[in-house]
Design a protein around this motif. Structure first.
Motif, PDB file in Angstrom:
ATOM      1  N   GLU A   7       0.820  -1.205   0.000  1.00  0.00           N
ATOM      2  CA  GLU A   7       0.000   0.000   0.000  1.00  0.00           C
ATOM      3  C   GLU A   7       0.860   1.264   0.000  1.00  0.00           C
ATOM      4  OE1 GLU A   7      -3.231   0.414  -0.378  1.00  0.00           O
ATOM      5  OE2 GLU A   7      -3.386  -1.744  -0.710  1.00  0.00           O
ATOM      6  N   TYR A   8       1.988   1.192   0.775  1.00  0.00           N
ATOM      7  CA  TYR A   8       2.884   2.352   0.804  1.00  0.00           C
ATOM      8  C   TYR A   8       3.534   2.578  -0.561  1.00  0.00           C
ATOM      9  CZ  TYR A   8       2.369   1.766   5.839  1.00  0.00           C
ATOM     10  OH  TYR A   8       1.870   1.636   7.105  1.00  0.00           O
ATOM     11  N   ILE A   9       3.968   1.461  -1.170  1.00  0.00           N
ATOM     12  CA  ILE A   9       4.608   1.582  -2.497  1.00  0.00           C
ATOM     13  C   ILE A   9       3.598   2.080  -3.528  1.00  0.00           C
ATOM     14  CG2 ILE A   9       5.668   0.244  -4.358  1.00  0.00           C
ATOM     15  CD1 ILE A   9       7.003  -1.465  -2.239  1.00  0.00           C
ATOM     16  N   LYS A  10       2.351   1.610  -3.415  1.00  0.00           N
ATOM     17  CA  LYS A  10       1.315   2.075  -4.336  1.00  0.00           C
ATOM     18  C   LYS A  10       1.092   3.578  -4.183  1.00  0.00           C
ATOM     19  CE  LYS A  10      -3.532   1.286  -5.556  1.00  0.00           C
ATOM     20  NZ  LYS A  10      -4.784   0.542  -5.206  1.00  0.00           N
ATOM     21  N   LEU A  11       1.105   4.050  -2.936  1.00  0.00           N
ATOM     22  CA  LEU A  11       0.942   5.475  -2.689  1.00  0.00           C
ATOM     23  C   LEU A  11       2.102   6.276  -3.264  1.00  0.00           C
ATOM     24  CD1 LEU A  11      -0.655   7.738  -1.320  1.00  0.00           C
ATOM     25  CD2 LEU A  11       0.638   7.281   0.780  1.00  0.00           C
ATOM     26  N   VAL A  12       3.333   5.755  -3.117  1.00  0.00           N
ATOM     27  CA  VAL A  12       4.511   6.435  -3.669  1.00  0.00           C
ATOM     28  C   VAL A  12       4.405   6.528  -5.185  1.00  0.00           C
ATOM     29  CG1 VAL A  12       6.998   6.260  -4.005  1.00  0.00           C
ATOM     30  CG2 VAL A  12       6.020   5.809  -1.753  1.00  0.00           C
ATOM     31  N   LEU A  13       4.013   5.438  -5.847  1.00  0.00           N
ATOM     32  CA  LEU A  13       3.881   5.443  -7.310  1.00  0.00           C
ATOM     33  C   LEU A  13       2.788   6.406  -7.768  1.00  0.00           C
ATOM     34  CD1 LEU A  13       4.238   1.622  -8.070  1.00  0.00           C
ATOM     35  CD2 LEU A  13       5.904   3.421  -8.567  1.00  0.00           C
ATOM     36  N   THR A  14       1.704   6.475  -6.993  1.00  0.00           N
ATOM     37  CA  THR A  14       0.622   7.402  -7.349  1.00  0.00           C
ATOM     38  C   THR A  14       1.101   8.850  -7.309  1.00  0.00           C
ATOM     39  OG1 THR A  14      -1.032   5.876  -6.481  1.00  0.00           O
ATOM     40  CG2 THR A  14      -1.701   8.180  -6.752  1.00  0.00           C
ATOM     41  N   GLU A  15       1.838   9.200  -6.266  1.00  0.00           N
ATOM     42  CA  GLU A  15       2.338  10.561  -6.140  1.00  0.00           C
ATOM     43  C   GLU A  15       3.399  10.878  -7.192  1.00  0.00           C
ATOM     44  OE1 GLU A  15       1.093  13.023  -4.158  1.00  0.00           O
ATOM     45  OE2 GLU A  15      -0.452  11.487  -3.944  1.00  0.00           O
ATOM     46  N   LEU A  16       4.210   9.856  -7.539  1.00  0.00           N
ATOM     47  CA  LEU A  16       5.191  10.060  -8.612  1.00  0.00           C
ATOM     48  C   LEU A  16       4.490  10.307  -9.947  1.00  0.00           C
ATOM     49  CD1 LEU A  16       7.901   7.372  -7.729  1.00  0.00           C
ATOM     50  CD2 LEU A  16       8.171   9.850  -7.660  1.00  0.00           C
ATOM     51  N   ASP A  17       3.400   9.566 -10.178  1.00  0.00           N
ATOM     52  CA  ASP A  17       2.624   9.789 -11.409  1.00  0.00           C
ATOM     53  C   ASP A  17       2.032  11.194 -11.433  1.00  0.00           C
ATOM     54  OD1 ASP A  17       3.163   7.269 -12.363  1.00  0.00           O
ATOM     55  OD2 ASP A  17       1.317   6.375 -11.569  1.00  0.00           O
TER      56      ASP A  17
END
Length: 422
Positions: free
Chosen positions: A247-257
């Motif tokens: 979930e944390y990695i998904k959040l990081v990828l979302t913010e990077l996008d």
């Protein structure tokens, strides 16, 4: 020499309010539309009318004239119905207060020359400069013709000789030439001030856009490269890390996008818009854009209703035009948090093609509308304002105009006008 002094005084009473037009008449909060504030217009116009009537032009034969109708006509055309009606009441009331034999002539002339200005109020700002100048001089000609004919009839009823009537009509005709030239010069001055004011606003906006463009060109590429590297390593870590951290990695990828999306908007802003123009069918472009946005609309519970006339063509960059329409449709969809219908209309209007995008959202205030298109202004919590800024630049590069209309609780309407190609 006395008549020259009287004429100069009349011109002063007319020109001074016009010179105050930019600083007093124009509503600074509506600078994009050059709106008019009513109360300064009523005050200045009423004073101008009163002074013109209080210090008339006296001829050698003892007759007196004034140019009171010029500030009245200008007020009706540029100020609208309310200032025009108030100024008319002041003029008629003060004329009755002054008394004299010319009241019937004044009332008859007013009833004739005030009809056309009131009739043209709604369409006045849409007319070209030449049409405005021609129409105002035509109003002056009609007004003076009525005044001359009415005066001639009244003189005939007094059983004066033809020579006496001629002697009295000659000064009126001479004043008529002055009247027509003065009303034409007044409209020219007002239009010159308006055009200069609009150019200044556009220059200030262009300077802001150029500043943002330079910033985008110098920073965006440098920021995008490390983001790409970070995103790649985060994706690799996702394969090796504990499933609890997904979930944390998904959040990081979302913010990077999201950061990538913002940088893309900066790059779009820095690139010259409309560099490759071609003749495109607008209905086809709108249909493709609607199809692209349909899935996003369904996700938000919004129905896109399209009505487009076929065979409408414009000179445009199809990729950039799609981008602009997608930005506007996306904003309209996101404005309807509880669902609704997004109406997209394409139709011919004289020599232009008009695209109207209307949502049923909460709407925005007039203060927010004035800020649309400015850097870093957005009504969204995580918005940057760059999307609409890019959209405005795209439309302007295609020699078009974009106008936002909204009412709180009733939604927002975007009107795009592009030159039609036959």
């Amino acid at each position: 020499m006395l008549i020259i002094k009287d004429i100069l005084l009349q011109l002063l009473f007319i020109i001074v309010p016009v010179l105050l037009y930019k600083n007093v008449w124009l509503d600074q909060k509506k600078s994009k539309q050059l709106g008019i504030k009513s109360w300064p217009v009523i005050l200045l116009s009423s004073l101008s009318v009163i002074f013109c009537m209080s210090f008339p032009i006296y001829t050698d034969s003892g007759m007196r004239f004034d140019l009171r109708s010029i500030p009245l006509i200008i007020t009706i055309l540029y100020g609208g119905y309310i200032p025009g009606i108030f100024t008319s009441v002041v003029m008629i009331g003060y004329r009755i207060y002054l008394g004299g034999d010319g009241i019937p002539v004044a009332l008859i002339a007013f009833s004739v020359y005030s009809i056309l200005p009131f009739f043209l109020v709604k369409r006045w700002y849409g007319l070209s400069f030449r049409k405005k100048l021609a129409l105002t001089m035509l109003m002056g000609f009609i007004k003076e013709s009525v005044a001359v004919m009415t005066t001639a009839i009244l003189l005939f009823t007094k059983n004066l000789s033809l020579e006496a009537i001629y002697d009295r009509l000659v000064p009126i005709v001479n004043i008529s030439y002055l009247y027509i030239l003065t009303i034409g010069a007044t409209v020219y001055l007002v239009e010159f001030i308006r055009e200069s004011y609009m150019i200044r606003i556009q220059i200030e906006r262009s300077e802001k856009l150029n500043l943002i463009s330079e910033l985008a060109a110098s920073v965006a590429h440098e920021v995008r490269n490390p983001l790409t590297v970070v995103r790649g390593f985060v994706q690799l870590l996702r394969e090796e890390t504990n499933p609890k951290n997904y979930e944390y990695i998904k959040l990081v990828l979302t913010e990077l996008d999201r950061a990538e999306w913002i940088i893309s908007d900066y790059l779009n802003l820095a690139k010259p818009q409309g560099d490759v123009m071609s003749r495109v069918e607008l209905t086809h472009i709108v249909s493709e854009t609607t199809a692209l946005m349909s899935s996003y609309a369904v996700m938000n519970g919004v129905e896109i209703v399209t009505r487009a006339e076929p065979g409408l063509h414009v000179i445009s960059n199809p990729v950039k035009l799609k981008q602009a329409l997608m930005n506007l449709m996306k904003n309209g969809i996101e404005a309807m948090t509880e669902g609704g219908s997004l109406h997209v209309t394409v139709e011919q209007a004289n020599s232009s093609v008009v695209i109207v995008i209307r949502d049923e959202g909460e709407g925005i205030s007039p203060e927010q509308i004035r800020q649309i298109g400015l850097p870093f202004y957005s009504t969204k919590e995580k918005g940057t304002g760059l999307g609409l800024m890019v959209t405005c630049r795209i439309i302007e590069a295609m020699q078009g105009t974009i106008l936002f209309e909204s009412e709180l609780g009733k939604g927002t309407q975007v009107i795009i006008q592009l030159p039609a190609v036959h």
